[in-house]
Design an enzyme around this catalytic site. Structure first.
Site, PDB file in Angstrom:
ATOM      1  N   CYS A  21       0.832  -1.209   0.000  1.00  0.00           N
ATOM      2  CA  CYS A  21       0.000   0.000   0.000  1.00  0.00           C
ATOM      3  C   CYS A  21       0.864   1.255   0.000  1.00  0.00           C
ATOM      4  CB  CYS A  21      -0.912   0.008   1.220  1.00  0.00           C
ATOM      5  SG  CYS A  21      -1.937   1.497   1.320  1.00  0.00           S
ATOM      6  N   LYS A  48      -8.567  -8.830   5.887  1.00  0.00           N
ATOM      7  CA  LYS A  48      -8.275  -8.022   7.058  1.00  0.00           C
ATOM      8  C   LYS A  48      -8.696  -8.742   8.335  1.00  0.00           C
ATOM      9  CE  LYS A  48      -8.894  -3.863   4.320  1.00  0.00           C
ATOM     10  NZ  LYS A  48      -9.761  -2.712   4.004  1.00  0.00           N
ATOM     11  N   VAL A  62      -5.428   1.248   5.984  1.00  0.00           N
ATOM     12  CA  VAL A  62      -4.058   1.502   6.413  1.00  0.00           C
ATOM     13  C   VAL A  62      -3.561   2.721   5.620  1.00  0.00           C
ATOM     14  CG1 VAL A  62      -3.576  -0.870   7.050  1.00  0.00           C
ATOM     15  CG2 VAL A  62      -3.142  -0.160   4.713  1.00  0.00           C
ATOM     16  N   GLU A  74      -5.527   8.227   8.114  1.00  0.00           N
ATOM     17  CA  GLU A  74      -5.308   8.980   6.878  1.00  0.00           C
ATOM     18  C   GLU A  74      -3.813   9.304   6.719  1.00  0.00           C
ATOM     19  OE1 GLU A  74      -7.492   9.019   4.688  1.00  0.00           O
ATOM     20  OE2 GLU A  74      -9.259   8.560   5.902  1.00  0.00           O
ATOM     21  N   SER A  75      -3.275   8.917   5.567  1.00  0.00           N
ATOM     22  CA  SER A  75      -1.823   8.902   5.370  1.00  0.00           C
ATOM     23  C   SER A  75      -1.158  10.265   5.513  1.00  0.00           C
ATOM     24  CB  SER A  75      -1.492   8.296   4.009  1.00  0.00           C
ATOM     25  OG  SER A  75      -1.987   9.098   2.953  1.00  0.00           O
TER      26      SER A  75
END
Length: 229
Positions: A21, A48, A62, A74-75
């Site tokens: 990811c 998951k 993720v 949230e990245s």
């Protein structure tokens, strides 16, 4: 510059992530680049774990960052949180103007080059060379003084960490032989793109990238995607 000495967070950090990811990779890179002590938990995105959905993040996404007893998601948010938590790593420019410019650079990469990432990485169709190079041409004015990194920094900045997972995957596909290699040859040999390519290669050589980017797993994921197209 990030210290070689491990940085111990005020509260324990656990990163729930996935090696395939790119969004999760942002937070993994920032933690690794800053040499922060943290626990890594791999999440199988195709299956998951029930405990993850019930106890950690019902949304199932993720990266999920656990900081003490608190959950952050949230990245872009988790990545900036880590950068703010460890100012000694100097990942965010102190100058307000440079900080604004660095965020603009990340935004313009998303605008111009993220569509190229999607075409190359998801469908195996990089399009014409002109399309890729047109995107780079549009992005270059926002790549400020990358010698070797944004603003003359000698290490990754937050903006480059936000960009790095997508940039590394573009190069992975171009280097894999899955698509034509003319684009890669031009990037490596044309003086017009030397600045961009050198900056990209410098990013790929950093501890944050080398310590987190599993080329084998990601290439297998790409091949699986191509087979389903």
């Amino acid at each position: 510059m990030a210290s070689l000495k491990a940085l111990v967070p005020p509260k324990p950090i656990t990163l729930y992530s996935s090696v395939v990811c790119p969004w999760a990779a942002r937070t993994w890179i920032v933690l690794t680049q800053a040499n922060v002590e943290f626990e890594y938990v791999e999440i199988d995105l195709k299956n998951k774990p029930e405990w993850f959905l019930k106890e950690v993040n019902p949304g199932g996404k993720v990266p999920t960052l656990k900081y003490g007893d608190d959950i952050i998601i949230e990245s872009a948010i988790t990545t900036e949180f880590v950068a703010d938590l460890f100012p000694e790593a100097q990942l965010i420019p102190r100058d307000p103007f440079l900080r604004a410019q660095s965020r603009l650079m990340a935004d313009r990469f998303s605008e111009f080059l993220f569509p190229i990432y999607r075409e190359v990485y998801y469908s195996g169709n990089p399009g014409s060379d002109a399309k890729i190079f047109d995107a780079i041409d549009k992005f270059l004015p926002y790549l400020k003084d990358a010698k070797p990194f944004f603003g003359g920094s000698d290490h990754l900045t937050l903006a480059e960490i936000l960009i790095a997972p997508f940039l590394s995957r573009i190069y992975l596909v171009l280097e894999s032989g899955l698509v034509g290699d003319e684009t890669l040859k031009t990037l490596a040999s044309d003086p017009k793109y030397e600045y961009f390519n050198t900056w990209a290669q410098n990013i790929l050589a950093t501890p944050g990238l080398k310590g987190t980017f599993d080329k084998t797993a990601n290439l297998a994921w790409v091949k699986e995607r191509y087979a389903s197209v």
